[in-house]
Design a protein around this motif. Structure first.
Motif, short mmCIF file in Angstrom:
data_model
loop_
_atom_site.label_atom_id
_atom_site.label_comp_id
_atom_site.label_asym_id
_atom_site.label_seq_id
_atom_site.Cartn_x
_atom_site.Cartn_y
_atom_site.Cartn_z
N ASP A 22 0.83 -1.20 0.00
CA ASP A 22 0.00 0.00 0.00
C ASP A 22 0.86 1.26 0.00
OD1 ASP A 22 -2.60 1.30 0.07
OD2 ASP A 22 -2.13 1.83 2.15
N PHE A 23 1.96 1.24 0.78
CA PHE A 23 2.87 2.38 0.79
C PHE A 23 3.41 2.65 -0.61
CE2 PHE A 23 7.29 3.76 0.64
CZ PHE A 23 7.16 5.04 1.14
N LEU A 24 3.78 1.60 -1.32
CA LEU A 24 4.34 1.77 -2.66
C LEU A 24 3.31 2.38 -3.62
CD1 LEU A 24 6.39 -1.52 -2.96
CD2 LEU A 24 7.27 0.79 -2.58
N GLU A 25 2.03 2.14 -3.37
CA GLU A 25 0.98 2.69 -4.22
C GLU A 25 0.50 4.06 -3.73
OE1 GLU A 25 0.14 1.43 -7.14
OE2 GLU A 25 1.64 -0.12 -6.72
N ASN A 26 0.56 4.29 -2.41
CA ASN A 26 0.02 5.52 -1.80
C ASN A 26 1.01 6.12 -0.79
OD1 ASN A 26 -2.72 5.07 -2.94
ND2 ASN A 26 -2.67 3.29 -1.59
N PRO A 27 2.19 6.52 -1.20
CA PRO A 27 3.19 6.97 -0.23
C PRO A 27 2.77 8.19 0.58
CG PRO A 27 3.92 7.42 -2.47
CD PRO A 27 2.68 6.58 -2.58
N SER A 28 1.98 9.08 0.01
CA SER A 28 1.59 10.29 0.76
C SER A 28 0.73 9.94 1.96
CB SER A 28 0.88 11.29 -0.15
OG SER A 28 -0.28 10.71 -0.70
N LYS A 29 -0.03 8.87 1.87
CA LYS A 29 -0.86 8.42 2.98
C LYS A 29 -0.02 8.15 4.23
CE LYS A 29 -3.55 4.25 4.09
NZ LYS A 29 -4.15 3.04 3.50
N TYR A 30 1.20 7.69 4.03
CA TYR A 30 2.07 7.28 5.13
C TYR A 30 2.90 8.43 5.70
CZ TYR A 30 0.40 2.68 4.19
OH TYR A 30 -0.44 1.61 4.06
N GLN A 31 2.63 9.64 5.25
CA GLN A 31 3.27 10.81 5.83
C GLN A 31 2.48 11.33 7.03
OE1 GLN A 31 6.35 11.49 4.61
NE2 GLN A 31 5.84 9.68 3.40
N ASP A 32 1.31 10.76 7.26
CA ASP A 32 0.44 11.15 8.37
C ASP A 32 1.05 10.69 9.69
OD1 ASP A 32 -1.78 11.85 9.97
OD2 ASP A 32 -2.69 9.89 9.66
N PRO A 33 1.36 11.62 10.60
CA PRO A 33 1.97 11.25 11.89
C PRO A 33 1.15 10.26 12.71
CG PRO A 33 2.08 13.62 11.55
CD PRO A 33 1.22 13.07 10.47
N GLU A 34 -0.17 10.36 12.65
CA GLU A 34 -1.01 9.42 13.41
C GLU A 34 -0.88 8.00 12.86
OE1 GLU A 34 -2.72 9.80 16.31
OE2 GLU A 34 -1.68 11.73 16.31
N LEU A 35 -0.85 7.87 11.54
CA LEU A 35 -0.68 6.55 10.94
C LEU A 35 0.72 6.00 11.25
CD1 LEU A 35 -1.68 4.20 9.25
CD2 LEU A 35 -0.99 5.48 7.19
N GLN A 36 1.73 6.86 11.21
CA GLN A 36 3.08 6.43 11.56
C GLN A 36 3.14 5.93 12.99
OE1 GLN A 36 5.68 9.73 10.68
NE2 GLN A 36 5.36 9.55 8.48
N LYS A 37 2.48 6.66 13.89
CA LYS A 37 2.45 6.26 15.30
C LYS A 37 1.76 4.90 15.46
CE LYS A 37 0.79 7.93 19.78
NZ LYS A 37 0.08 9.01 20.47
N TYR A 38 0.64 4.73 14.79
CA TYR A 38 -0.10 3.47 14.84
C TYR A 38 0.75 2.30 14.33
CZ TYR A 38 -3.25 -0.24 13.38
OH TYR A 38 -3.82 -1.47 13.17
N LEU A 39 1.41 2.51 13.19
CA LEU A 39 2.24 1.45 12.61
C LEU A 39 3.44 1.11 13.50
CD1 LEU A 39 2.10 2.45 8.85
CD2 LEU A 39 1.00 0.48 9.94
N LYS A 40 3.99 2.14 14.15
CA LYS A 40 5.10 1.89 15.07
C LYS A 40 4.63 1.04 16.25
CE LYS A 40 8.60 4.15 17.84
NZ LYS A 40 9.16 5.38 18.35
N GLN A 41 3.46 1.38 16.80
CA GLN A 41 2.91 0.59 17.90
C GLN A 41 2.63 -0.84 17.46
OE1 GLN A 41 -0.50 2.97 18.92
NE2 GLN A 41 0.62 4.20 20.42
N LEU A 42 2.09 -0.99 16.28
CA LEU A 42 1.80 -2.31 15.73
C LEU A 42 3.09 -3.13 15.58
CD1 LEU A 42 -0.69 -3.84 14.67
CD2 LEU A 42 -0.12 -2.98 12.40
N ALA A 43 4.14 -2.49 15.09
CA ALA A 43 5.42 -3.18 14.91
C ALA A 43 6.01 -3.58 16.26
CB ALA A 43 6.40 -2.28 14.14
N GLU A 44 5.89 -2.70 17.25
CA GLU A 44 6.41 -3.02 18.58
C GLU A 44 5.66 -4.19 19.22
OE1 GLU A 44 6.11 0.80 20.45
OE2 GLU A 44 8.02 1.48 19.61
#
Length: 185
Positions: A159-181
């Motif tokens: 999805d990032f490769l298709e929609n990179p601007s979506k992943y510039q959202d700080p809230e989404l980054q925070k969520y993905l970081k928590q998910l990875a942890e």
């Protein structure tokens, strides 16, 4: 001289931090001198680089020796857009200006993983750079690493490769970081 380069006049410059081991590896394999950009804390734009340089004082912006007539290539781990490569190239250019070094060619950037985002290709061309990529993630890489990823990881990266601007959202980054942890990634 071998494979189109001369060990006396060609050098690779690793972008701190991730590009440094790659440039060192090139040195070990090909004997081309490895240099590195110095880490410029909190620099994310060309304007911030210029401001940081004005405060940096007499410190060298590049570790290693660049001589007039050298050809240098910038090496980094990943290319999504081209912003950080332009900053590294400008840092090298400013190093040359500050130290009165002229006649240095710097038009090539090598990356290990290329996300193949069109914006980055356009930025590189406009700036006069050739980009050389080892792994083209969209074209070949995703299928090569698929068996090492969970379905969720594969989905997020795809999805990032298709929609990179979506992943510039700080809230989404925070969520993905928590998910990875939580997944102990």
């Amino acid at each position: 001289q071998e494979a189109g380069y001369n060990r006396d006049t060609h050098k690779v410059i690793g972008v701190d931090y991730a590009g440094r081991p790659l440039s060192d590896g090139i040195t070990l394999i090909h004997g081309i001198p490895s240099l590195g950009t110095r880490k410029m804390p909190d620099v994310r734009t060309l304007a911030e680089l210029e401001e940081s340089i004005s405060k940096y004082g007499g410190h060298s912006l590049v570790e290693g020796i660049i001589n007039p007539g050298d050809t240098v290539a910038i090496v980094d781990d990943v290319r999504s857009f081209f912003d950080s490569k332009l900053i590294a190239a400008r840092q090298v250019q400013r190093h040359l200006e500050i130290n009165g070094i002229s006649n240095v060619r710097c038009h090539d950037v090598g990356v290990l993983i290329d996300y193949e985002l069109d914006k980055g290709v356009e930025e590189a061309r406009k700036a006069g750079f050739n980009v050389f990529s080892f792994i083209l993630l969209r074209t070949f890489g995703m299928q090569q690493i698929r068996s090492y990823l969970t379905e969720q990881e594969f989905g997020v990266i795809s999805d990032f490769l298709e929609n990179p601007s979506k992943y510039q959202d700080p809230e989404l980054q925070k969520y993905l970081k928590q998910l990875a942890e939580q997944s102990n990634l």
